[in-house]
Write an enzyme that holds these catalytic residues in place. Structure first.
Site, PDB file in Angstrom:
ATOM      1  N   LYS A 118       1.048  -1.115  -0.111  1.00  0.00           N
ATOM      2  CA  LYS A 118      -0.033   0.018   0.151  1.00  0.00           C
ATOM      3  C   LYS A 118       0.718   1.248  -0.012  1.00  0.00           C
ATOM      4  O   LYS A 118       0.631   2.077  -0.839  1.00  0.00           O
ATOM      5  CB  LYS A 118      -1.065  -0.011   1.199  1.00  0.00           C
ATOM      6  CG  LYS A 118      -1.980  -1.222   1.283  1.00  0.00           C
ATOM      7  CD  LYS A 118      -3.357  -0.603   1.829  1.00  0.00           C
ATOM      8  CE  LYS A 118      -4.514  -1.539   1.582  1.00  0.00           C
ATOM      9  NZ  LYS A 118      -5.669  -1.240   2.529  1.00  0.00           N
ATOM     10  N   LYS A 201      -4.718  -9.129  -6.477  1.00  0.00           N
ATOM     11  CA  LYS A 201      -5.777  -9.273  -5.773  1.00  0.00           C
ATOM     12  C   LYS A 201      -7.044  -8.317  -6.165  1.00  0.00           C
ATOM     13  O   LYS A 201      -6.556  -7.160  -6.495  1.00  0.00           O
ATOM     14  CB  LYS A 201      -5.957  -9.581  -4.379  1.00  0.00           C
ATOM     15  CG  LYS A 201      -5.870  -8.337  -3.537  1.00  0.00           C
ATOM     16  CD  LYS A 201      -6.022  -8.437  -2.034  1.00  0.00           C
ATOM     17  CE  LYS A 201      -6.435  -7.174  -1.332  1.00  0.00           C
ATOM     18  NZ  LYS A 201      -6.989  -7.142  -0.159  1.00  0.00           N
ATOM     19  N   LYS A 204     -10.940  -2.896  -3.856  1.00  0.00           N
ATOM     20  CA  LYS A 204     -11.914  -1.779  -4.063  1.00  0.00           C
ATOM     21  C   LYS A 204     -11.044  -0.458  -4.202  1.00  0.00           C
ATOM     22  O   LYS A 204     -11.714   0.340  -5.034  1.00  0.00           O
ATOM     23  CB  LYS A 204     -12.785  -1.568  -3.015  1.00  0.00           C
ATOM     24  CG  LYS A 204     -12.211  -1.464  -1.470  1.00  0.00           C
ATOM     25  CD  LYS A 204     -13.442  -1.178  -0.581  1.00  0.00           C
ATOM     26  CE  LYS A 204     -13.468  -2.187   0.579  1.00  0.00           C
ATOM     27  NZ  LYS A 204     -12.384  -2.437   1.408  1.00  0.00           N
TER      28      LYS A 204
HETATM   29  N1  AQP Z   1      -9.577 -10.086  -3.313  1.00  0.00           N
HETATM   30  C1  AQP Z   1     -10.148 -10.569  -2.385  1.00  0.00           C
HETATM   31  N2  AQP Z   1     -10.269 -11.792  -2.311  1.00  0.00           N
HETATM   32  C2  AQP Z   1     -10.587 -12.567  -1.140  1.00  0.00           C
HETATM   33  N3  AQP Z   1     -10.923 -11.857  -0.113  1.00  0.00           N
HETATM   34  C3  AQP Z   1     -10.841 -10.484  -0.009  1.00  0.00           C
HETATM   35  N4  AQP Z   1     -11.009  -9.601   0.620  1.00  0.00           N
HETATM   36  C4  AQP Z   1     -10.398  -8.446   0.276  1.00  0.00           C
HETATM   37  N5  AQP Z   1     -10.052  -8.639  -0.961  1.00  0.00           N
HETATM   38  C5  AQP Z   1     -10.438  -9.789  -1.375  1.00  0.00           C
HETATM   39  C6  AQP Z   1     -11.223  -9.912   2.175  1.00  0.00           C
HETATM   40  O1  AQP Z   1     -12.244  -8.751   2.710  1.00  0.00           O
HETATM   41  C7  AQP Z   1     -11.987  -8.513   3.981  1.00  0.00           C
HETATM   42  C8  AQP Z   1     -12.212  -7.045   4.134  1.00  0.00           C
HETATM   43  O2  AQP Z   1     -10.923  -6.591   3.550  1.00  0.00           O
HETATM   44  P1  AQP Z   1     -10.886  -4.736   3.694  1.00  0.00           P
HETATM   45  O3  AQP Z   1     -11.665  -4.417   2.917  1.00  0.00           O
HETATM   46  O4  AQP Z   1     -10.722  -4.552   5.186  1.00  0.00           O
HETATM   47  O5  AQP Z   1      -9.350  -4.504   3.343  1.00  0.00           O
HETATM   48  P2  AQP Z   1      -8.736  -5.143   2.054  1.00  0.00           P
HETATM   49  O6  AQP Z   1      -8.253  -6.557   2.286  1.00  0.00           O
HETATM   50  O7  AQP Z   1      -7.302  -4.234   1.894  1.00  0.00           O
HETATM   51  O8  AQP Z   1      -9.706  -4.946   0.758  1.00  0.00           O
HETATM   52  P3  AQP Z   1      -9.390  -4.163  -0.295  1.00  0.00           P
HETATM   53  O9  AQP Z   1     -10.735  -4.436  -1.379  1.00  0.00           O
HETATM   54  O10 AQP Z   1      -8.222  -4.422  -0.950  1.00  0.00           O
HETATM   55  O11 AQP Z   1      -9.626  -2.733   0.131  1.00  0.00           O
HETATM   56  P4  AQP Z   1      -8.506  -1.641  -0.047  1.00  0.00           P
HETATM   57  O12 AQP Z   1      -8.339  -1.304  -1.772  1.00  0.00           O
HETATM   58  O13 AQP Z   1      -9.040  -0.254   0.592  1.00  0.00           O
HETATM   59  O14 AQP Z   1      -7.152  -2.074   0.546  1.00  0.00           O
HETATM   60  C9  AQP Z   1     -10.893  -9.103   4.440  1.00  0.00           C
HETATM   61  O15 AQP Z   1     -11.179 -10.293   5.154  1.00  0.00           O
HETATM   62  C10 AQP Z   1      -9.971  -9.634   3.033  1.00  0.00           C
HETATM   63  O16 AQP Z   1      -9.190 -10.677   3.210  1.00  0.00           O
END
Ligand code: AQP
Length: 339
Positions: A118, A201, A204
């Protein structure tokens, strides 16, 4: 205290840092719903304090927090059965987070790959909160003496750090106070990948909207994104191991399996030999079938933000009732006067 002495309790969170993706749904929310039906007490949190570790527009953050709560309910979480709340309404998260900032070691934090991903090349300019994110996450979990945490594969390292913090706290103070939490990383979609790059991955905050399926996408958008998803020219093999070096194809098969609640092997029996021209429309139909009711229910719930706020406030009260005595006891163990 042995693990058996802790009430089986599930905690997990999602950041309101944008709209929900298919990755959040399959990797987290769908499994949160399953665990609600099992013999656990379930606590699910919109982790807004985590979201602000990178810049969030205040109006968008408020909207995303309510929309996330709507998403939880639309996906099947029942605010009577599960505790649903936003993190900032329970101040004990930040308070225990501070204690854990003093337990976690710089060397541990520097090894966290999510921070490296990040912060990228500009780590000097990242917020201190982003660096300390895993200590706050440990606080989220241990504040409820959580025994099980359903997460996607990407959170495995943070869960290991949570266990290290619990072990070090217990050792430093000679207590058996915090449980050693189990990560629950199961199912075909523990890592849903970007539709544009099978090695990244689905996220969002990816700048490309074509890389992800949002839970708010309509049927046309879902079909278009799947049609344009990156693949290769080969037909699908008849066994899953034939997809080892084909990350994009493997991702689409995993998504199909998770959405249809089948094993990947069962899916291969069904689709082996197909070209993508045949498989992609099937996948798009399935995705629309499963996601349209959720997105419809989310929009309906968003028409009454007052009701969402009431649900979050009620959830925060229930969360606080568990968290306050655990924080008090932690303060007492650490030696705070007045605790
Ligand atoms: N691509 C993914 N596949 C499986 N699980 C996922 N999770 C997120 N992306 C995937 C799971 O969703 C939960 C919440 O995640 P989060 O929103 O707190 O943070 P993150 O993992 O950083 O998700 P994003 O979408 O990538 O958010 P941003 O872009 O803001 O950093 C977790 O249980 C995660 O494992």
């Amino acid at each position: 205290m042995s693990e058996g002495q802790f009430t089986p309790r599930v905690f997990s969170g999602i950041q309101p840092s944008g709209g929900l993706t298919l990755g959040n749904y399959l990797g987290a929310m769908k499994r949160f719903v399953d665990m609600q039906e099992d013999a656990y007490e379930t606590i699910y949190c919109m982790v807004d304090l985590h979201a602000i570790t990178v810049w969030q527009d205040p109006a968008k953050l408020r909207h995303a927090t309510r929309e996330l709560c709507a998403g939880f309910i639309a996906a099947g979480l029942d605010p009577e059965k599960s505790i649903l709340f936003n993190q900032s309404q329970v101040a004990e998260h930040a308070q225990l987070g501070w204690i854990f900032n003093c337990v976690a070691r710089m060397g541990w934090m520097k090894r966290m790959t999510q921070f490296k991903d990040k912060a990228g090349k500009n780590a000097e300019n990242a917020s201190l909160g982003l660096f300390g994110y895993p200590a706050l996450m440990a606080a989220d979990i241990l504040l409820y003496h959580t025994t099980h945490v359903p997460v996607g594969e990407d959170q495995k390292q943070h869960l290991e750090l949570t266990r290290d913090i619990a072990i070090k706290f217990n050792n430093d103070f000679g207590v058996d106070f915090f449980p050693i939490t189990e990560p629950v990383i199961e199912g075909a979609a523990t890592r849903v990948m970007s539709l544009r790059d099978g090695t990244k991955k689905m996220s969002k905050s990816d700048p490309s909207d074509m890389s992800r399926i949002n839970l708010t996408d309509d049927a046309d958008a879902i079909a278009k994104k799947i049609r344009k998803a990156k693949t290769d020219p080969e037909p699908l093999p008849s066994e899953f191991k034939g997809l080892e070096d084909r990350p994009e194809a493997r991702n689409l098969v995993n998504i199909y399996a998770a959405l249809s609640d089948q094993s990947v092997d069962a899916v291969m029996l069904e689709v082996g030999g197909q070209q993508f021209g045949q498989f992609k429309p099937m996948l798009a139909d399935l995705a629309v079938d499963k996601l349209a009711p959720i997105s419809g229910e989310m929009s309906r719930l968003m028409e009454d933000p007052g009701e969402i706020d009431r649900i979050l406030a009620g959830g925060a009260n229930r969360a606080r009732a568990i968290a306050t005595p655990i924080l008090q006891k932690t303060y007492e163990i650490v030696g705070m006067v007045g605790a």
